[in-house]
Design a protein around this motif. Structure first.
Motif, PDB file in Angstrom:
ATOM      1  N   SER A  17       0.835  -1.202   0.000  1.00 48.41           N
ATOM      2  CA  SER A  17       0.000   0.000   0.000  1.00 48.41           C
ATOM      3  C   SER A  17       0.869   1.250   0.000  1.00 48.41           C
ATOM      4  CB  SER A  17      -0.927   0.010   1.224  1.00 48.41           C
ATOM      5  OG  SER A  17      -1.944  -0.952   1.103  1.00 48.41           O
ATOM      6  N   GLU A  18       1.929   1.235   0.809  1.00 52.97           N
ATOM      7  CA  GLU A  18       2.828   2.389   0.877  1.00 52.97           C
ATOM      8  C   GLU A  18       3.556   2.591  -0.448  1.00 52.97           C
ATOM      9  OE1 GLU A  18       5.293   1.471   4.197  1.00 52.97           O
ATOM     10  OE2 GLU A  18       3.710   1.847   5.680  1.00 52.97           O
ATOM     11  N   THR A  19       3.902   1.493  -1.106  1.00 47.74           N
ATOM     12  CA  THR A  19       4.573   1.584  -2.401  1.00 47.74           C
ATOM     13  C   THR A  19       3.654   2.178  -3.455  1.00 47.74           C
ATOM     14  OG1 THR A  19       5.967  -0.330  -1.903  1.00 47.74           O
ATOM     15  CG2 THR A  19       5.731   0.261  -4.217  1.00 47.74           C
ATOM     16  N   GLN A  20       2.383   1.803  -3.406  1.00 49.36           N
ATOM     17  CA  GLN A  20       1.414   2.324  -4.367  1.00 49.36           C
ATOM     18  C   GLN A  20       1.091   3.795  -4.117  1.00 49.36           C
ATOM     19  OE1 GLN A  20       0.076   0.898  -7.114  1.00 49.36           O
ATOM     20  NE2 GLN A  20       1.410  -0.838  -6.718  1.00 49.36           N
ATOM     21  N   GLY A  21       1.309   4.231  -2.891  1.00 48.44           N
ATOM     22  CA  GLY A  21       1.006   5.615  -2.561  1.00 48.44           C
ATOM     23  C   GLY A  21      -0.454   5.858  -2.295  1.00 48.44           C
ATOM     24  N   GLU A  22      -1.225   4.787  -2.211  1.00 54.51           N
ATOM     25  CA  GLU A  22      -2.649   4.895  -1.888  1.00 54.51           C
ATOM     26  C   GLU A  22      -3.098   3.588  -1.257  1.00 54.51           C
ATOM     27  OE1 GLU A  22      -5.306   4.878  -5.270  1.00 54.51           O
ATOM     28  OE2 GLU A  22      -3.739   4.047  -6.553  1.00 54.51           O
ATOM     29  N   THR A  23      -4.177   3.645  -0.500  1.00 51.65           N
ATOM     30  CA  THR A  23      -4.675   2.452   0.175  1.00 51.65           C
ATOM     31  C   THR A  23      -5.610   1.689  -0.751  1.00 51.65           C
ATOM     32  OG1 THR A  23      -4.534   3.580   2.304  1.00 51.65           O
ATOM     33  CG2 THR A  23      -5.862   1.579   2.207  1.00 51.65           C
ATOM     34  N   LEU A  24      -5.128   0.572  -1.259  1.00 53.87           N
ATOM     35  CA  LEU A  24      -5.948  -0.287  -2.117  1.00 53.87           C
ATOM     36  C   LEU A  24      -6.529  -1.458  -1.353  1.00 53.87           C
ATOM     37  CD1 LEU A  24      -3.763  -0.485  -5.358  1.00 53.87           C
ATOM     38  CD2 LEU A  24      -5.721   0.983  -4.913  1.00 53.87           C
ATOM     39  N   TRP A  25      -5.926  -1.764  -0.192  1.00 49.97           N
ATOM     40  CA  TRP A  25      -6.304  -2.973   0.535  1.00 49.97           C
ATOM     41  C   TRP A  25      -6.538  -2.700   2.011  1.00 49.97           C
ATOM     42  CZ3 TRP A  25      -1.575  -2.958  -2.370  1.00 49.97           C
ATOM     43  CH2 TRP A  25      -1.693  -3.500  -3.662  1.00 49.97           C
ATOM     44  N   GLU A  26      -7.400  -3.507   2.600  1.00 44.48           N
ATOM     45  CA  GLU A  26      -7.600  -3.524   4.039  1.00 44.48           C
ATOM     46  C   GLU A  26      -6.692  -4.602   4.636  1.00 44.48           C
ATOM     47  OE1 GLU A  26     -10.608  -1.450   5.676  1.00 44.48           O
ATOM     48  OE2 GLU A  26      -9.392  -0.544   4.074  1.00 44.48           O
ATOM     49  N   THR A  27      -6.655  -4.687   5.959  1.00 44.67           N
ATOM     50  CA  THR A  27      -5.834  -5.691   6.632  1.00 44.67           C
ATOM     51  C   THR A  27      -6.315  -7.097   6.258  1.00 44.67           C
ATOM     52  OG1 THR A  27      -5.507  -4.200   8.512  1.00 44.67           O
ATOM     53  CG2 THR A  27      -5.026  -6.533   8.871  1.00 44.67           C
ATOM     54  N   PRO A  28      -5.412  -7.962   5.827  1.00 45.86           N
ATOM     55  CA  PRO A  28      -5.827  -9.302   5.372  1.00 45.86           C
ATOM     56  C   PRO A  28      -6.270 -10.211   6.508  1.00 45.86           C
ATOM     57  CG  PRO A  28      -3.437  -9.113   5.397  1.00 45.86           C
ATOM     58  CD  PRO A  28      -3.962  -7.739   5.694  1.00 45.86           C
ATOM     59  N   LEU A  29      -7.025 -11.236   6.135  1.00 46.35           N
ATOM     60  CA  LEU A  29      -7.401 -12.310   7.044  1.00 46.35           C
ATOM     61  C   LEU A  29      -6.557 -13.537   6.698  1.00 46.35           C
ATOM     62  CD1 LEU A  29     -11.308 -12.030   6.863  1.00 46.35           C
ATOM     63  CD2 LEU A  29      -9.806 -11.093   8.638  1.00 46.35           C
ATOM     64  N   VAL A  30      -6.120 -14.276   7.700  1.00 43.97           N
ATOM     65  CA  VAL A  30      -5.257 -15.435   7.481  1.00 43.97           C
ATOM     66  C   VAL A  30      -5.827 -16.642   8.204  1.00 43.97           C
ATOM     67  CG1 VAL A  30      -2.906 -16.349   7.684  1.00 43.97           C
ATOM     68  CG2 VAL A  30      -3.252 -13.878   7.366  1.00 43.97           C
ATOM     69  N   ALA A  31      -5.781 -17.800   7.560  1.00 42.54           N
ATOM     70  CA  ALA A  31      -6.239 -19.047   8.181  1.00 42.54           C
ATOM     71  C   ALA A  31      -5.350 -20.187   7.703  1.00 42.54           C
ATOM     72  CB  ALA A  31      -7.701 -19.322   7.838  1.00 42.54           C
ATOM     73  N   VAL A  32      -5.371 -21.277   8.442  1.00 42.88           N
ATOM     74  CA  VAL A  32      -4.516 -22.437   8.135  1.00 42.88           C
ATOM     75  C   VAL A  32      -5.347 -23.713   8.169  1.00 42.88           C
ATOM     76  CG1 VAL A  32      -2.565 -23.844   8.910  1.00 42.88           C
ATOM     77  CG2 VAL A  32      -2.434 -21.343   9.054  1.00 42.88           C
ATOM     78  N   ALA A  33      -5.120 -24.574   7.197  1.00 41.09           N
ATOM     79  CA  ALA A  33      -5.732 -25.905   7.178  1.00 41.09           C
ATOM     80  C   ALA A  33      -4.644 -26.956   7.311  1.00 41.09           C
ATOM     81  CB  ALA A  33      -6.505 -26.124   5.888  1.00 41.09           C
ATOM     82  N   ALA A  34      -4.959 -28.045   7.966  1.00 43.67           N
ATOM     83  CA  ALA A  34      -4.047 -29.191   7.970  1.00 43.67           C
ATOM     84  C   ALA A  34      -4.100 -29.846   6.595  1.00 43.67           C
ATOM     85  CB  ALA A  34      -4.448 -30.184   9.045  1.00 43.67           C
ATOM     86  N   ALA A  35      -2.946 -30.188   6.043  1.00 45.98           N
ATOM     87  CA  ALA A  35      -2.917 -30.796   4.708  1.00 45.98           C
ATOM     88  C   ALA A  35      -3.688 -32.111   4.688  1.00 45.98           C
ATOM     89  CB  ALA A  35      -1.472 -31.018   4.271  1.00 45.98           C
ATOM     90  N   GLY A  36      -3.819 -32.748   5.839  1.00 38.64           N
ATOM     91  CA  GLY A  36      -4.548 -34.008   5.915  1.00 38.64           C
ATOM     92  C   GLY A  36      -6.001 -33.855   6.314  1.00 38.64           C
TER      93      GLY A  36
END
Length: 254
Positions: A17-36
Motif C-alpha cells: 500500500s505504501e509503495t502504491q502511494g494509496e490504500t488499495l487494501w484492508e488488513t488481510p485475514l489469514v487461516a490455516v488448514a491441515a494438509a490431511g
C-alpha cells in the motif's frame, strides 16, 4: 509460527500500500488448514476430478496457509455503476494478483530459512479452458481452512466480505489449523432474505438455482478487451459489489 505468518502477510500488504502511494487494501485475514484435513478428500467432488491435493502439490505437505486480501471500500464502490467493470476494479485485480505472488515468494523465503519447503499455484489463470474449472481452487481451499463460507454468488464470503482476492500456499511446516465454522455467511443461504447478487449480474449467468460459468466467462473476456491497456483484467465483479456481503459478513451483524 502462526502468529509470525500473520504478521508477515499483514506487513507485506502494508508495504505494498505504501509503495502504491494509496490504500488499495484492508488488513488481510489469514487461516490455516491441515494438509490431511478430511475435507480435502471431498474437494474433487466439489470442483473437478483433477483438482490437486496438498500432498500432490508438495510432497510431505503438513499445512496450507490461506489469506484473503480485502479491497479498500473505494474499489467496490467504483464498480457499482454500468455494465462493464471499472478501471479501478480491473487495476486492483491485477495489482492484487501480483501482490499475492510477492507474499508467497516472501513466505517461501522465510519458511525456507526455518527449514521448511513450500509450493503454490498461481493466483489466477490456473484453470482448464474447456471446463473453466481450476486444478487448485483457492476459494475452496480457503473454505477448508475456515476463512469463510460460500454465497449464492459462488464467492467466499469472509468476515471482511467477498470483495478481494485469495492467496494460498502449501508448506511442510506443522502449523496449527484454524477452527472452521460451518455457519452461513450468505443471507440468502441463511434465511432467504437476500439474492441481490443475482439481480446485479449483468448478463444473466447467475441465477438462484443455476450458474453458467461459460456465459460468465464471456463477460470477463469482454471486460478484458475493454481494459486491455492496463494489462490482463478478465474481471467483472458486479455480483460482489453493493451487497450486504461486499465488505462484511452480514450474518454476524446485529
Amino acid at each position: 509460527m502462526n502468529t509470525q505468518i500473520v504478521q508477515w502477510i499483514e506487513s507485506k500488504v502494508q508495504q505494498a500500500s505504501e509503495t502504491q502511494g494509496e490504500t488499495l487494501w484492508e488488513t488481510p485475514l489469514v487461516a490455516v488448514a491441515a494438509a490431511g484435513d478430511p475435507l480435502f478428500g471431498e474437494i474433487r467432488k466439489w470442483v473437478q476430478s483433477t483438482h490437486q491435493l496438498p500432498q500432490e502439490l508438495l510432497s510431505g505437505a503438513q499445512s496450507v496457509i490461506t489469506y484473503f486480501i480485502p479491497f479498500h471500500p473505494t474499489i467496490p464502490k467504483s464498480n457499482r455503476k454500468g455494465r462493464l467493470a471499472s478501471r479501478e476494479w480491473g487495476q486492483a485485480y491485477i495489482l492484487t494478483n501480483h501482490l499475492i505472488g510477492q507474499i508467497n515468494d516472501d513466505l517461501t523465503h522465510k519458511l525456507s530459512e526455518a527449514g521448511y519447503q513450500t509450493a503454490y499455484a498461481s493466483a489466477t489463470h490456473n484453470f482448464d479452458e474447456s471446463t473453466l474449472m481450476s486444478n487448485w481452487s483457492h476459494r475452496h481451499v480457503a473454505y477448508i481452512a475456515g476463512l469463510g463460507n460460500f454465497g449464492l454468488n459462488n464467492m467466499l464470503i469472509t468476515d471482511k466480505g467477498c470483495c478481494g482476492r485469495i492467496g494460498t500456499l502449501v508448506t511442510t511446516a506443522p502449523l496449527t489449523p484454524t477452527v472452521r465454522t460451518r455457519k452461513h455467511t450468505c443471507l440468502y443461504r441463511f434465511n432467504g432474505s437476500c439474492g441481490l447478487c443475482v439481480d446485479s449480474c449483468v448478463n444473466g449467468s447467475l441465477k438462484e438455482n443455476n450458474y453458467d460459468r461459460h456465459v460468465c466467462y464471456d463477460m470477463l473476456l469482454e471486460n478484458a478487451e475493454t481494459l486491455a491497456e492496463i494489462g490482463l483484467a478478465d474481471v467483472c465483479g458486479k455480483c460482489t459489489v453493493g451487497l450486504p456481503c461486499s465488505l462484511v459478513n452480514p450474518v454476524k451483524l446485529p
